[in-house]
Scaffold this motif. Structure first.
Motif, PDB file in Angstrom:
ATOM      1  N   LEU A   8       0.558  -1.231   0.116  1.00 50.38           N
ATOM      2  CA  LEU A   8       0.100  -0.037  -0.083  1.00 50.38           C
ATOM      3  C   LEU A   8       0.869   1.597   0.054  1.00 50.38           C
ATOM      4  CD1 LEU A   8      -2.744  -1.016   2.495  1.00 50.38           C
ATOM      5  CD2 LEU A   8      -2.669  -0.887   0.086  1.00 50.38           C
ATOM      6  N   ARG A   9       2.552   1.629   0.665  1.00 46.62           N
ATOM      7  CA  ARG A   9       3.240   2.460   0.720  1.00 46.62           C
ATOM      8  C   ARG A   9       3.059   2.572  -0.556  1.00 46.62           C
ATOM      9  NH1 ARG A   9       6.031   4.496   3.748  1.00 46.62           N
ATOM     10  NH2 ARG A   9       6.048   6.315   2.949  1.00 46.62           N
ATOM     11  N   ILE A  10       2.504   1.844  -1.384  1.00 41.07           N
ATOM     12  CA  ILE A  10       4.031   2.485  -3.703  1.00 41.07           C
ATOM     13  C   ILE A  10       2.975   2.937  -3.489  1.00 41.07           C
ATOM     14  CG2 ILE A  10       4.337   1.364  -5.728  1.00 41.07           C
ATOM     15  CD1 ILE A  10       4.807  -1.486  -3.692  1.00 41.07           C
ATOM     16  N   LEU A  11       1.212   3.613  -3.521  1.00 40.13           N
ATOM     17  CA  LEU A  11       0.430   4.293  -3.473  1.00 40.13           C
ATOM     18  C   LEU A  11       0.775   5.760  -3.413  1.00 40.13           C
ATOM     19  CD1 LEU A  11      -2.752   2.558  -3.168  1.00 40.13           C
ATOM     20  CD2 LEU A  11      -1.573   2.535  -4.759  1.00 40.13           C
ATOM     21  N   ASP A  12       1.403   6.000  -2.306  1.00 36.24           N
ATOM     22  CA  ASP A  12       1.880   7.329  -1.375  1.00 36.24           C
ATOM     23  C   ASP A  12       3.183   7.895  -2.053  1.00 36.24           C
ATOM     24  OD1 ASP A  12       0.234   8.445   0.248  1.00 36.24           O
ATOM     25  OD2 ASP A  12       1.610   7.256   2.093  1.00 36.24           O
ATOM     26  N   SER A  13       3.607   6.828  -2.887  1.00 36.25           N
ATOM     27  CA  SER A  13       4.763   6.403  -4.036  1.00 36.25           C
ATOM     28  C   SER A  13       4.443   8.382  -4.262  1.00 36.25           C
ATOM     29  CB  SER A  13       5.410   5.825  -3.874  1.00 36.25           C
ATOM     30  OG  SER A  13       6.569   6.230  -4.846  1.00 36.25           O
ATOM     31  N   LYS A  14       6.724   9.531  -4.363  1.00 42.82           N
ATOM     32  CA  LYS A  14       6.610  10.422  -5.001  1.00 42.82           C
ATOM     33  C   LYS A  14       7.330   9.984  -6.993  1.00 42.82           C
ATOM     34  CE  LYS A  14       4.479  13.279  -1.948  1.00 42.82           C
ATOM     35  NZ  LYS A  14       5.038  13.288  -0.591  1.00 42.82           N
ATOM     36  N   ASP A  15       7.764   8.998  -6.531  1.00 40.10           N
ATOM     37  CA  ASP A  15       8.338   8.351  -7.410  1.00 40.10           C
ATOM     38  C   ASP A  15       7.687   8.483  -9.040  1.00 40.10           C
ATOM     39  OD1 ASP A  15      10.048   7.167  -9.668  1.00 40.10           O
ATOM     40  OD2 ASP A  15      11.602   7.119  -7.712  1.00 40.10           O
ATOM     41  N   PRO A  16       7.885   8.925 -10.010  1.00 39.97           N
ATOM     42  CA  PRO A  16       7.730   8.229 -11.217  1.00 39.97           C
ATOM     43  C   PRO A  16       7.732   7.659 -12.370  1.00 39.97           C
ATOM     44  CG  PRO A  16       9.116  10.466 -11.960  1.00 39.97           C
ATOM     45  CD  PRO A  16       9.450   9.887  -9.771  1.00 39.97           C
ATOM     46  N   ARG A  17       7.600   6.543 -11.581  1.00 43.01           N
ATOM     47  CA  ARG A  17       7.561   5.890 -12.085  1.00 43.01           C
ATOM     48  C   ARG A  17       6.327   4.372 -11.462  1.00 43.01           C
ATOM     49  NH1 ARG A  17      13.545   3.178 -10.716  1.00 43.01           N
ATOM     50  NH2 ARG A  17      13.334   5.004  -9.305  1.00 43.01           N
ATOM     51  N   ASP A  18       6.783   5.077 -10.361  1.00 41.34           N
ATOM     52  CA  ASP A  18       5.684   4.884  -9.565  1.00 41.34           C
ATOM     53  C   ASP A  18       4.236   5.413  -9.369  1.00 41.34           C
ATOM     54  OD1 ASP A  18       7.261   3.019  -7.972  1.00 41.34           O
ATOM     55  OD2 ASP A  18       7.904   4.086  -6.040  1.00 41.34           O
ATOM     56  N   ILE A  19       4.261   6.599 -10.124  1.00 39.41           N
ATOM     57  CA  ILE A  19       3.465   6.579  -9.788  1.00 39.41           C
ATOM     58  C   ILE A  19       2.297   6.648 -11.573  1.00 39.41           C
ATOM     59  CG2 ILE A  19       2.146   9.191 -11.097  1.00 39.41           C
ATOM     60  CD1 ILE A  19       4.203  10.504  -8.821  1.00 39.41           C
TER      61      ILE A  19
END
Ligand code: AMP
Length: 426
Positions: A194-205
């Motif tokens: 779920l933390r991945i949703l919070d990520s600011k990294d453009p790849r994750d977004i």
């Protein structure tokens, strides 16, 4: 970790006063808990797989006890709430806290290893009103500090069964896209997806862009709650938006989560001023009764970065200008008397060791003093004091016995001319 020097402290105190007077109006009482807690308190509440517990806590062992300098406030406040059986004395509890927190993070503008938070915790209210009132209070707080460009983001992440279900959905959605994720998120995929949703990294977004929304997995009860929160905010005309990628880091959140961001002032990439959410399971999970709760924390340093420097009222100052050591002792006595009347007095003690009147008056000007009381040999011999009015550029001599009354009179007359000044006489 920073020193806060005297020229910055005024702003800190202004912020502290604004927060305290506001939360009081909402019925919050202050609670103070120790900076040191047992490490288990944080691993059990904040969660083993969160960044805070995983790699940021300052922990050590003392006499075979595992201890941690608090990285956040809620866990300690919940511990205190349980330990003192507060729920037996009151059905609704509103507590606020403030002070330093410690996280061994990578330092950046707005991200420090010792930083300061204020937080509020509301215990005993399961309904959406509590959530909405807290979010509205945050909005009120930031606007009263003159901070604009506020982005208030809310989401609902459900109760633990919903979270577990959605966690699986996120995991299954991202698994085939694992190679597109940032290195950090590849590691999070199994442990805390779920933390991945919070990520600011453009790849994750990019990778999470088409992900099914958590709102589609809410139970009827959870959905009703969330709609209730939004309806209250609409009614209050509190500006907000729903962002279904907001999960926030900590394990203890249930249902409502929220965050306030801004681009105002000197805020850089660390643009979250504060955030919080509901934690209906935490009190029970930590050994207490089943009591729902909701709260938030805001970060002082980031708020100061976002704020325009407020114009702080300067106190009216009187300086003592003694010429010689006997005059300095006389000045000590007069200064003490004036202070009992509420006057801010700066005693230039260099005069005892022979500093020149010129140098002492120059300092008085730098301090922005209104009056300076000069005592030299002739004044001592005559039992008098010379009052220099630095604003009107005039001076007069008064008997020693009348000096306090004359100073108070002069300050009052000038106050009347210039309007009220905080911290002045009377
Ligand atoms: P959190 O406890 O992580 O939910 O953070 C709440 C607020 O505390 C954030 O929005 C920031 O304003 C502030 N904060 C958190 N971590 C830091 C840090 N390392 N340095 C400065 N402020 C922080």
């Amino acid at each position: 970790m920073s020193d806060i020097l005297p020229d910055q402290v005024g702003q800190w105190q202004y912020l502290e006063r604004t927060f305290q007077s506001m939360v009081k109006r909402y019925g919050y009482e202050e609670v103070r808990t120790p900076l040191l807690e047992s490490t288990a308190l944080f691993t059990r509440s904040v969660g083993e797989t969160t960044d805070i517990v995983d790699k940021e806590m300052y922990s050590f062992e003392h006499n075979r006890e595992a201890l941690t300098i608090r990285p956040e406030g809620t866990a300690s406040v919940v511990r205190a709430y349980i330990e003192h059986h507060v729920h037996q004395q009151q059905q609704l509890t509103r507590w606020w806290y403030g002070g330093p927190m410690f996280r061994g993070e990578r330092p950046a503008r707005g991200r420090y290893r010792q930083f300061h938070q204020f937080g509020c915790e509301l215990f005993g209210d399961p309904g959406p009103i509590g959530d909405a009132e807290l979010i509205d209070m945050l909005h009120h707080f930031f606007t009263s500090l003159g901070i604009g460009q506020l982005d208030i983001v809310v989401n609902c992440i459900g109760d633990p069964p919903t979270r577990a279900l959605y966690r699986q959905v996120v995991h299954d959605y991202l698994m085939p896209r694992k190679n597109e994720l940032s290195e950090d998120s590849q590691r999070r995929l199994d442990r805390n997806p779920l933390r991945i949703l919070d990520s600011k990294d453009p790849r994750d977004i990019k990778a999470v862009a088409g992900m099914p929304s958590v709102l589609d997995y809410l139970t009827d009860d959870e959905r009703t709650h969330f709609h209730g929160v939004c309806a209250c905010l609409d009614r209050l005309q509190t500006p907000y938006r729903v962002d279904t990628t907001l999960v926030r880091g900590l394990d203890y959140y249930t249902r409502t989560v929220f965050e306030v961001r801004t681009q105002a002032g000197q805020v850089g990439a660390q643009n979250a001023l504060g955030g919080g959410g509901r934690y209906d399971e935490l009190v029970r999970q930590m050994g207490g009764p089943s009591i729902p709760a909701v709260g938030f924390a805001v970060g002082t340093e980031r708020i100061l970065l976002a704020m325009q420097s407020p114009k702080l009222p300067q106190p009216v100052i009187v300086t003592m200008t003694p010429l010689g050591s006997r005059a300095a002792i006389e000045s000590l006595l007069i200064a003490r008397k004036l202070r009992t009347h509420g006057v801010h007095v700066d005693l230039d003690s260099r005069g005892a060791a022979g500093a020149s009147i010129k140098s002492m008056l120059r300092r008085a000007n730098t301090l922005g003093a209104r009056l300076s009381l000069v005592i030299g040999e002739s004044e001592l011999a005559a039992g008098e004091v010379q009052i220099k009015d630095l604003l009107k550029r005039e001076q007069y001599v008064v008997p020693r016995a009348n000096v306090v009354a004359r100073v108070l009179e002069a300050l009052k007359a000038e106050d009347a001319q210039e309007g009220p000044q905080a911290g002045g006489a009377g």
